[in-house]
Design a protein around this motif. Structure first.
Motif, PDB file in Angstrom:
ATOM      1  N   LEU A   1       1.542   9.918  -4.545  1.00 12.08           N
ATOM      2  CA  LEU A   1       1.793  11.436  -3.866  1.00 12.08           C
ATOM      3  C   LEU A   1       2.875  12.208  -4.465  1.00 12.08           C
ATOM      4  CD1 LEU A   1       1.883  10.291  -0.024  1.00 12.08           C
ATOM      5  CD2 LEU A   1       0.450  11.820  -1.232  1.00 12.08           C
ATOM      6  N   SER A   2       3.852  11.324  -5.438  1.00 11.18           N
ATOM      7  CA  SER A   2       5.005  11.847  -5.963  1.00 11.18           C
ATOM      8  C   SER A   2       4.372  12.548  -7.224  1.00 11.18           C
ATOM      9  CB  SER A   2       6.046  10.993  -6.315  1.00 11.18           C
ATOM     10  OG  SER A   2       5.783   9.979  -7.050  1.00 11.18           O
ATOM     11  N   HIS A   3       3.347  12.215  -7.700  1.00  9.78           N
ATOM     12  CA  HIS A   3       2.739  12.505  -8.934  1.00  9.78           C
ATOM     13  C   HIS A   3       1.334  13.583  -8.856  1.00  9.78           C
ATOM     14  CE1 HIS A   3       5.661  10.479 -11.516  1.00  9.78           C
ATOM     15  NE2 HIS A   3       5.294   9.257 -10.668  1.00  9.78           N
ATOM     16  N   LEU A   4       0.859  13.533  -8.113  1.00 10.52           N
ATOM     17  CA  LEU A   4      -0.366  14.186  -7.619  1.00 10.52           C
ATOM     18  C   LEU A   4      -0.417  14.890  -6.246  1.00 10.52           C
ATOM     19  CD1 LEU A   4      -2.968  10.947  -8.667  1.00 10.52           C
ATOM     20  CD2 LEU A   4      -2.114  12.881  -9.856  1.00 10.52           C
ATOM     21  N   PRO A   5      -1.249  16.049  -6.427  1.00  7.37           N
ATOM     22  CA  PRO A   5      -1.224  16.949  -5.349  1.00  7.37           C
ATOM     23  C   PRO A   5      -2.542  16.694  -4.431  1.00  7.37           C
ATOM     24  CG  PRO A   5      -2.192  18.036  -7.122  1.00  7.37           C
ATOM     25  CD  PRO A   5      -1.785  16.844  -7.729  1.00  7.37           C
ATOM     26  N   ILE A   6      -2.060  15.190  -3.824  1.00  2.00           N
ATOM     27  CA  ILE A   6      -3.412  14.738  -2.964  1.00  2.00           C
ATOM     28  C   ILE A   6      -2.835  14.316  -1.464  1.00  2.00           C
ATOM     29  CG2 ILE A   6      -4.712  13.667  -4.697  1.00  2.00           C
ATOM     30  CD1 ILE A   6      -3.443  11.180  -4.202  1.00  2.00           C
ATOM     31  N   SER A   7      -3.800  14.445  -0.647  1.00  5.98           N
ATOM     32  CA  SER A   7      -3.354  14.011   0.679  1.00  5.98           C
ATOM     33  C   SER A   7      -3.009  12.683   0.944  1.00  5.98           C
ATOM     34  CB  SER A   7      -4.669  14.478   1.817  1.00  5.98           C
ATOM     35  OG  SER A   7      -5.677  13.544   1.267  1.00  5.98           O
ATOM     36  N   ARG A   8      -2.443  12.224   2.291  1.00  7.69           N
ATOM     37  CA  ARG A   8      -2.049  10.848   2.463  1.00  7.69           C
ATOM     38  C   ARG A   8      -3.474   9.926   2.471  1.00  7.69           C
ATOM     39  NH1 ARG A   8       2.429   8.530   3.015  1.00  7.69           N
ATOM     40  NH2 ARG A   8       4.011   9.898   2.705  1.00  7.69           N
ATOM     41  N   ALA A   9      -4.147  10.612   3.203  1.00 10.31           N
ATOM     42  CA  ALA A   9      -5.531   9.772   3.249  1.00 10.31           C
ATOM     43  C   ALA A   9      -6.133   9.420   1.853  1.00 10.31           C
ATOM     44  CB  ALA A   9      -6.565  10.693   4.034  1.00 10.31           C
ATOM     45  N   ASP A  10      -6.100  10.547   1.007  1.00  4.20           N
ATOM     46  CA  ASP A  10      -6.914  10.342  -0.350  1.00  4.20           C
ATOM     47  C   ASP A  10      -6.129   9.138  -1.111  1.00  4.20           C
ATOM     48  OD1 ASP A  10      -8.886  12.048   0.041  1.00  4.20           O
ATOM     49  OD2 ASP A  10      -7.901  13.843  -1.018  1.00  4.20           O
ATOM     50  N   ALA A  11      -4.657   9.372  -0.725  1.00  6.84           N
ATOM     51  CA  ALA A  11      -3.890   8.547  -1.833  1.00  6.84           C
ATOM     52  C   ALA A  11      -4.053   7.127  -1.082  1.00  6.84           C
ATOM     53  CB  ALA A  11      -2.247   8.756  -1.181  1.00  6.84           C
ATOM     54  N   ARG A  12      -4.315   6.754   0.298  1.00  9.29           N
ATOM     55  CA  ARG A  12      -4.760   5.667   0.569  1.00  9.29           C
ATOM     56  C   ARG A  12      -6.001   5.169   0.017  1.00  9.29           C
ATOM     57  NH1 ARG A  12      -3.121   2.579   5.510  1.00  9.29           N
ATOM     58  NH2 ARG A  12      -5.052   0.853   5.453  1.00  9.29           N
TER      59      ARG A  12
ATOM     60  N   GLY B   1       0.920  -1.357   0.064  1.00 10.73           N
ATOM     61  CA  GLY B   1      -0.027   0.060   0.070  1.00 10.73           C
ATOM     62  C   GLY B   1       0.779   1.267  -0.055  1.00 10.73           C
ATOM     63  N   ASP B   2       1.720   1.288   0.773  1.00 14.52           N
ATOM     64  CA  ASP B   2       2.857   2.389   0.766  1.00 14.52           C
ATOM     65  C   ASP B   2       3.559   2.633  -0.470  1.00 14.52           C
ATOM     66  OD1 ASP B   2       2.061   3.232   3.368  1.00 14.52           O
ATOM     67  OD2 ASP B   2       3.742   2.211   4.344  1.00 14.52           O
ATOM     68  N   GLN B   3       4.035   1.694  -1.194  1.00 14.42           N
ATOM     69  CA  GLN B   3       4.470   1.794  -2.549  1.00 14.42           C
ATOM     70  C   GLN B   3       3.683   2.482  -3.508  1.00 14.42           C
ATOM     71  OE1 GLN B   3       7.462  -1.143  -3.570  1.00 14.42           O
ATOM     72  NE2 GLN B   3       6.944  -2.300  -1.827  1.00 14.42           N
TER      73      GLN B   3
END
Ligand SMILES: Nc1ncnc2c1ncn2[C@@H]1O[C@H](COP(=O)(O)OP(=O)(O)O)[C@@H](O)[C@H]1O
Ligand SMILES: [Mg+2]
Length: 262
Positions: free
Chosen positions: A131-142, A123-125
């Protein structure tokens, strides 16, 4: 009916996603340049799957690594043109090329374990890639990561988010690699023998998955394999390589029909 006609009439005239022109790659061997890929030219159209097929050592991986400029610069020389959306990748400065690798073109390889970090959870990978490509929060990335894992048919995706790669089978790891590759919605996916290390049943599942995602996302695919069975399964058009040269190019059905090369 007239709708369909209108659509055709107003569709923009789109050129190829990728156009490789007279690609020639040489390696510095014992102080001399030794060409291993000679005069390769082909295109990949939007939404199309093109296969490069050839026996082991025919120059397929060198071709894909040349397109992505992933060969050691002081030991290799790449000539010709690699046009991606109107830009020649071979002429870009390295920092621009890095953006292309992350955003426009994604790659998957034969052995997914070598591209996964064993110390990071699955999940972290994927989240990190987002996260490195999109302007999103950690929660949204999850949340997006779980959606992507479901999309590549990882069973119980939410509960497997925090597991490490070694807990995944080869087929599941390749699904994760496909998920990561498609996370940034690239215009082109280069898949270099992505099913070769998998057993036949899993191989079929992964091919089906790539086809399904391609249809959904409209991604173009450059699929590299030594296996004519896989070519028949997946490719619209096929480039046949033999000892560093392109010996045939055409619709996959025609290649099978002619089938002159070993
Ligand atoms: N870094 C390198 N230096 C010298 N020769 C190389 C290098 N990488 C690949 N080759 C040679 O280029 C040829 C094509 O290799 P490759 O593209 O890996 O074949 P394929 O993927 O079709 O099996 C082979 O003869 C290989 O030995
Ligand atoms: Mg190879």
């Amino acid at each position: 009916m007239s709708n369909a006609l209108n659509k055709t009439a107003t569709a923009p005239a789109t050129g190829p996603v990728l156009a490789v022109e007279n690609l020639r790659t040489s390696f510095l061997v014992d102080g001399a340049w030794k060409p291993v890929v000679r005069d390769i030219s082909f295109t990949v159209m939007p939404g199309e799957t093109v296969a490069i097929v050839g026996e082991s050592g025919s120059g397929k991986s060198v071709t894909s690594l040349s397109i992505m400029r992933l060969l050691q610069p002081d030991m290799s020389k790449i000539e010709g043109k690699v046009m991606l959306g109107g830009r020649d990748l071979l002429a870009l400065p390295e920092h621009e090329m890095r953006k292309v690798r992350g955003n426009d073109v994604a790659m998957i390889f034969q052995e997914p374990m070598t591209s996964l970090n064993p110390l990071l959870t699955i999940g972290d990978q994927i989240s990190e890639a987002l996260l490195s490509h999109l302007p999103i929060s950690r929660a949204d990335a999850r949340a997006e990561t779980i959606r992507i894992l479901e999309k590549v048919r990882i069973p119980s995706a939410a509960s497997r988010f925090d597991e490490y790669p070694h807990r995944f089978s080869g087929g599941m790891r390749q699904r994760v690699m496909i998920a990561m590759a498609l996370a940034t919605k690239p215009s082109l996916l280069i898949a270099d023998e992505p099913t070769t290390a998998l057993d036949v049943t899993i191989q079929g599942q992964i091919l089906d998955l790539i086809k399904m995602l391609q249809e959904e996302e409209g991604t173009s695919v450059l699929f590299i394999t030594h296996d004519m069975g896989v070519v028949a399964e997946i490719a619209d058009r096929t480039v046949v390589m033999y000892r560093g040269e392109q010996v045939e190019t055409g619709p996959t059905a025609d290649i099978f029909h002619r089938g002159q090369h070993p």
